[in-house]
Scaffold this motif. Sequence first.
Motif, PDB file in Angstrom:
ATOM      1  N   LEU A  46     -56.108   0.740 -17.182  1.00 44.21           N
ATOM      2  CA  LEU A  46     -55.580  -0.269 -16.273  1.00 44.21           C
ATOM      3  C   LEU A  46     -55.407   0.246 -14.856  1.00 44.21           C
ATOM      4  N   PHE A  47     -54.746   1.390 -14.704  1.00 42.50           N
ATOM      5  CA  PHE A  47     -54.439   1.910 -13.377  1.00 42.50           C
ATOM      6  C   PHE A  47     -54.445   3.434 -13.349  1.00 42.50           C
ATOM      7  N   TYR A  48     -54.804   3.967 -12.187  1.00 48.72           N
ATOM      8  CA  TYR A  48     -54.577   5.374 -11.853  1.00 48.72           C
ATOM      9  C   TYR A  48     -53.848   5.375 -10.515  1.00 48.72           C
ATOM     10  N   LEU A  49     -52.695   6.020 -10.459  1.00 45.52           N
ATOM     11  CA  LEU A  49     -51.928   6.068  -9.221  1.00 45.52           C
ATOM     12  C   LEU A  49     -51.496   7.496  -8.909  1.00 45.52           C
ATOM     13  N   ALA A  50     -51.684   7.893  -7.643  1.00 45.23           N
ATOM     14  CA  ALA A  50     -51.130   9.154  -7.164  1.00 45.23           C
ATOM     15  C   ALA A  50     -49.810   8.887  -6.443  1.00 45.23           C
ATOM     16  N   SER A  51     -49.644   7.654  -5.981  1.00 47.51           N
ATOM     17  CA  SER A  51     -48.388   7.213  -5.369  1.00 47.51           C
ATOM     18  C   SER A  51     -48.519   5.733  -5.013  1.00 47.51           C
ATOM     19  N   GLY A  52     -47.382   5.101  -4.730  1.00 46.05           N
ATOM     20  CA  GLY A  52     -47.401   3.733  -4.223  1.00 46.05           C
ATOM     21  C   GLY A  52     -47.628   2.676  -5.281  1.00 46.05           C
ATOM     22  N   THR A  53     -48.342   1.615  -4.888  1.00 48.25           N
ATOM     23  CA  THR A  53     -48.517   0.427  -5.725  1.00 48.25           C
ATOM     24  C   THR A  53     -49.977   0.006  -5.747  1.00 48.25           C
ATOM     25  N   LYS A  54     -50.429  -0.450  -6.910  1.00 51.48           N
ATOM     26  CA  LYS A  54     -51.766  -1.039  -7.031  1.00 51.48           C
ATOM     27  C   LYS A  54     -51.650  -2.345  -7.805  1.00 51.48           C
ATOM     28  N   GLU A  55     -52.515  -3.287  -7.475  1.00 44.69           N
ATOM     29  CA  GLU A  55     -52.554  -4.570  -8.181  1.00 44.69           C
ATOM     30  C   GLU A  55     -53.953  -4.835  -8.689  1.00 44.69           C
ATOM     31  N   ASN A  56     -54.006  -5.511  -9.844  1.00 42.93           N
ATOM     32  CA  ASN A  56     -55.277  -5.934 -10.419  1.00 42.93           C
ATOM     33  C   ASN A  56     -55.026  -7.246 -11.149  1.00 42.93           C
ATOM     34  N   ARG A  58     -53.243 -10.128 -12.578  1.00 38.76           N
ATOM     35  CA  ARG A  58     -51.847 -10.399 -12.926  1.00 38.76           C
ATOM     36  C   ARG A  58     -51.054  -9.130 -13.207  1.00 38.76           C
ATOM     37  N   LEU A  59     -51.704  -7.981 -13.082  1.00 43.41           N
ATOM     38  CA  LEU A  59     -51.039  -6.705 -13.343  1.00 43.41           C
ATOM     39  C   LEU A  59     -50.765  -5.969 -12.041  1.00 43.41           C
ATOM     40  N   LYS A  60     -49.623  -5.321 -11.989  1.00 42.03           N
ATOM     41  CA  LYS A  60     -49.263  -4.499 -10.832  1.00 42.03           C
ATOM     42  C   LYS A  60     -48.558  -3.258 -11.341  1.00 42.03           C
ATOM     43  N   SER A  61     -48.881  -2.112 -10.758  1.00 40.39           N
ATOM     44  CA  SER A  61     -48.246  -0.864 -11.159  1.00 40.39           C
ATOM     45  C   SER A  61     -47.718  -0.126  -9.942  1.00 40.39           C
ATOM     46  N   THR A  62     -46.576   0.537 -10.134  1.00 39.84           N
ATOM     47  CA  THR A  62     -46.005   1.366  -9.080  1.00 39.84           C
ATOM     48  C   THR A  62     -45.767   2.766  -9.639  1.00 39.84           C
ATOM     49  N   PHE A  63     -45.790   3.751  -8.749  1.00 41.88           N
ATOM     50  CA  PHE A  63     -45.506   5.129  -9.137  1.00 41.88           C
ATOM     51  C   PHE A  63     -44.687   5.772  -8.032  1.00 41.88           C
ATOM     52  N   ASP A  64     -43.523   6.279  -8.403  1.00 41.73           N
ATOM     53  CA  ASP A  64     -42.646   6.984  -7.474  1.00 41.73           C
ATOM     54  C   ASP A  64     -42.510   8.418  -7.963  1.00 41.73           C
ATOM     55  N   ARG A  68     -39.633  10.084 -10.147  1.00 44.31           N
ATOM     56  CA  ARG A  68     -40.241  10.391 -11.452  1.00 44.31           C
ATOM     57  C   ARG A  68     -40.285   9.211 -12.409  1.00 44.31           C
ATOM     58  N   TYR A  69     -40.813   8.092 -11.920  1.00 44.17           N
ATOM     59  CA  TYR A  69     -41.006   6.952 -12.819  1.00 44.17           C
ATOM     60  C   TYR A  69     -42.200   6.119 -12.366  1.00 44.17           C
ATOM     61  N   SER A  70     -42.698   5.305 -13.295  1.00 41.72           N
ATOM     62  CA  SER A  70     -43.769   4.361 -13.006  1.00 41.72           C
ATOM     63  C   SER A  70     -43.470   3.065 -13.738  1.00 41.72           C
ATOM     64  N   THR A  71     -43.870   1.945 -13.128  1.00 39.75           N
ATOM     65  CA  THR A  71     -43.678   0.646 -13.774  1.00 39.75           C
ATOM     66  C   THR A  71     -45.008  -0.085 -13.864  1.00 39.75           C
ATOM     67  N   LEU A  72     -45.090  -0.951 -14.863  1.00 36.44           N
ATOM     68  CA  LEU A  72     -46.235  -1.848 -15.022  1.00 36.44           C
ATOM     69  C   LEU A  72     -45.687  -3.259 -15.137  1.00 36.44           C
ATOM     70  N   HIS A  73     -46.053  -4.115 -14.184  1.00 39.16           N
ATOM     71  CA  HIS A  73     -45.592  -5.499 -14.154  1.00 39.16           C
ATOM     72  C   HIS A  73     -46.700  -6.400 -14.685  1.00 39.16           C
ATOM     73  N   ILE A  74     -46.352  -7.256 -15.638  1.00 45.93           N
ATOM     74  CA  ILE A  74     -47.286  -8.251 -16.162  1.00 45.93           C
ATOM     75  C   ILE A  74     -46.774  -9.622 -15.735  1.00 45.93           C
ATOM     76  N   SER A  75     -47.589 -10.344 -14.972  1.00 45.02           N
ATOM     77  CA  SER A  75     -47.202 -11.683 -14.509  1.00 45.02           C
ATOM     78  C   SER A  75     -47.963 -12.735 -15.297  1.00 45.02           C
ATOM     79  N   GLY A  76     -47.263 -13.786 -15.695  1.00 40.15           N
ATOM     80  CA  GLY A  76     -47.912 -14.895 -16.395  1.00 40.15           C
ATOM     81  C   GLY A  76     -48.709 -14.435 -17.598  1.00 40.15           C
ATOM     82  N   ALA A  77     -48.015 -13.813 -18.556  1.00 35.54           N
ATOM     83  CA  ALA A  77     -48.669 -13.211 -19.729  1.00 35.54           C
ATOM     84  C   ALA A  77     -49.623 -14.186 -20.423  1.00 35.54           C
ATOM     85  N   GLN A  78     -50.760 -13.667 -20.825  1.00 38.12           N
ATOM     86  CA  GLN A  78     -51.775 -14.427 -21.549  1.00 38.12           C
ATOM     87  C   GLN A  78     -52.061 -13.735 -22.882  1.00 38.12           C
TER      88      GLN A  78
END
Length: 95
Positions: A46-56, A58-64, A68-78
Amino acid sequence: GDNVQQSPSALSLHEGNNSVLRCDFSNALTSVQWFRQDPRGSLIHLFYLASGTKENGRLKSTFDSKERYSTLHISGAQLEDSGTYFCAADAQCSQ
């Protein structure tokens, strides 16, 4: 060793709902990746992040890396979002 805490451990979503998955890491990291394993067992990157935020879509991921954490946001689940989600991290080399 490295410790990764993923939450929530299990999640059931209704179509159209939003959700956030989170990984907390015990060690400093250089990057994080998110994957989904679909019900047939296929692995989807789904994602590779070295920092910041990426979107694809309905999915969005952040990495801090500092916090020391990362999140994966799912919008409007299908239905096609069904599967097992997990994160993988690359730790900094300790000298």
